[in-house]
Design a protein around this motif. Sequence first.
Motif, short mmCIF file in Angstrom:
data_model
loop_
_atom_site.label_atom_id
_atom_site.label_comp_id
_atom_site.label_asym_id
_atom_site.label_seq_id
_atom_site.Cartn_x
_atom_site.Cartn_y
_atom_site.Cartn_z
N ASP A 1 10.81 10.57 -0.85
CA ASP A 1 11.79 9.75 -0.13
C ASP A 1 11.20 8.41 0.29
OD1 ASP A 1 14.10 11.32 -0.21
OD2 ASP A 1 13.37 12.58 1.42
N LEU A 2 9.92 8.39 0.66
CA LEU A 2 9.27 7.15 1.06
C LEU A 2 9.22 6.16 -0.10
CD1 LEU A 2 7.63 5.34 2.95
CD2 LEU A 2 5.58 6.59 2.24
N ILE A 3 8.77 6.61 -1.28
CA ILE A 3 8.70 5.73 -2.44
C ILE A 3 10.08 5.22 -2.80
CG2 ILE A 3 8.17 5.62 -4.91
CD1 ILE A 3 5.70 5.64 -3.16
N ALA A 4 11.08 6.11 -2.79
CA ALA A 4 12.45 5.71 -3.13
C ALA A 4 12.99 4.71 -2.10
CB ALA A 4 13.35 6.94 -3.21
N ALA A 5 12.67 4.91 -0.82
CA ALA A 5 13.13 3.98 0.22
C ALA A 5 12.50 2.60 0.04
CB ALA A 5 12.80 4.54 1.60
N ILE A 6 11.20 2.57 -0.30
CA ILE A 6 10.54 1.28 -0.58
C ILE A 6 11.20 0.60 -1.76
CG2 ILE A 6 8.40 0.18 -1.30
CD1 ILE A 6 6.87 2.36 0.20
N LEU A 7 11.46 1.36 -2.82
CA LEU A 7 12.10 0.79 -4.00
C LEU A 7 13.47 0.22 -3.66
CD1 LEU A 7 11.22 3.42 -6.76
CD2 LEU A 7 10.51 1.02 -6.72
N ALA A 8 14.27 0.98 -2.91
CA ALA A 8 15.61 0.51 -2.55
C ALA A 8 15.54 -0.80 -1.78
CB ALA A 8 16.33 1.58 -1.73
N HIS A 9 14.62 -0.89 -0.82
CA HIS A 9 14.48 -2.11 -0.02
C HIS A 9 13.94 -3.27 -0.85
CE1 HIS A 9 13.96 -4.39 3.73
NE2 HIS A 9 12.86 -4.86 3.16
N TRP A 10 12.94 -3.00 -1.68
CA TRP A 10 12.32 -4.07 -2.47
C TRP A 10 13.24 -4.58 -3.56
CZ3 TRP A 10 6.82 -5.65 -3.48
CH2 TRP A 10 6.09 -5.66 -2.30
N ILE A 11 14.00 -3.70 -4.18
CA ILE A 11 14.92 -4.15 -5.23
C ILE A 11 16.02 -5.01 -4.62
CG2 ILE A 11 16.62 -3.38 -6.93
CD1 ILE A 11 14.81 -0.93 -7.40
N GLU A 12 16.53 -4.60 -3.47
CA GLU A 12 17.61 -5.35 -2.82
C GLU A 12 17.11 -6.69 -2.30
OE1 GLU A 12 21.22 -4.56 0.40
OE2 GLU A 12 19.52 -3.18 0.27
N ASN A 13 15.82 -6.79 -1.95
CA ASN A 13 15.26 -8.02 -1.37
C ASN A 13 14.20 -8.64 -2.27
OD1 ASN A 13 16.35 -8.01 1.65
ND2 ASN A 13 15.80 -5.91 1.14
N SER A 14 14.38 -8.52 -3.56
CA SER A 14 13.32 -8.91 -4.50
C SER A 14 13.08 -10.41 -4.58
CB SER A 14 13.62 -8.36 -5.90
OG SER A 14 14.93 -8.72 -6.31
N PHE A 15 14.00 -11.25 -4.07
CA PHE A 15 13.78 -12.69 -4.06
C PHE A 15 13.37 -13.19 -2.67
CE2 PHE A 15 16.92 -13.34 -7.79
CZ PHE A 15 15.89 -13.13 -8.71
N ALA A 16 12.99 -12.27 -1.77
CA ALA A 16 12.67 -12.65 -0.39
C ALA A 16 11.24 -12.27 -0.04
CB ALA A 16 13.65 -11.97 0.58
N ASP A 17 10.66 -13.02 0.88
CA ASP A 17 9.32 -12.71 1.37
C ASP A 17 9.40 -11.50 2.31
OD1 ASP A 17 6.63 -12.88 1.80
OD2 ASP A 17 6.65 -14.96 2.50
N LEU A 18 8.25 -10.99 2.72
CA LEU A 18 8.21 -9.86 3.64
C LEU A 18 8.90 -10.23 4.95
CD1 LEU A 18 4.55 -8.55 3.20
CD2 LEU A 18 6.62 -7.73 2.06
N GLY A 19 9.73 -9.32 5.43
CA GLY A 19 10.41 -9.53 6.71
C GLY A 19 10.01 -8.48 7.72
#
Length: 319
Positions: A292-310
Amino acid sequence: MSAKIAGSDLQLVYNSFLELKNSFDFEGFEEKEGSNEPTLEQLVDDMLCLLESKLPKSLTFSDMTMEDLTKLKITCTGFIRLKPDLAERITATLTATTALGHDEFWSSVYLSRHLHFLGGHISRTGANARVWIEPFLFHASAMLPSNMRMVLSMKQDVPAMIVSLSSLSTLSGIVDYTATVASQRDANFYVKPMGLYEMKMNMPRSFFVMDAKLCNPSDDVPQAVCKMFAYGKFFEQKVIRGALVNGSDWIFILMTLNDNYDGASYKQSVALSMDPYHTPNHQLVNPELWPDLIAAILAHWIENSFADLGSDDWFEPSL
């Protein structure tokens, strides 16, 4: 004042020197006896070598090395790490995000069962890597809000893109996975077959690049970085996110492109594996929570792939 020669003009100059070398009678050219100066033939050879090193090159992703990154002005500026409050965040955030997909086919429960099945039937090595990778992407898609949808593309053929302004060198090859997140309506557009130029005309709100490797993913960071750089440059995005994975170990990469998209810098995570993990403040993370952790990171990173770390990101810069 120095003048720069464009890549196409450089090719003409190189061809002229090559024609000179092939047509000139060097043996009939008298050299000063006892001179330590290089001969005319040596001077022409030296110039040909210099020009050849500056000529546009057709580069491929699969051949990229750390030395090539230097030539493309791409540098590693450090690492990113999971935030220290990871254990608490897993309890709070994963409960909420996994609940989003509890009615979906690729729910948290189904992912766990699927991985358990794979563990008893298919090894995590060699050509089996993709069998282990795709369930995480499918579950990440199920974790998105109901009004959003992930569109996944596999084995995308990237045409030759100019990646060096000084030499006009091009970079091309195959990218294992790309993913974008769009509204339910817009996703119907992105799911149809299309080339990159058509996609650029209808710029997606995100574009995540993922490279699948069969062995140790750390060995192939230059290749993954070059793929991200090519896409970032093509889409004219200052930030792009990606990952490198072999089915067991996951490396997340954050890239920032330079001004005029001439070069870039990137930060990467250490390889996150299915083994027991201690957070930076020495908290032990339950291995059963890793899918679930890896999938949650993927979901967040894919949705925010053009943005810097927030502030809501799973990672932070490592000091």
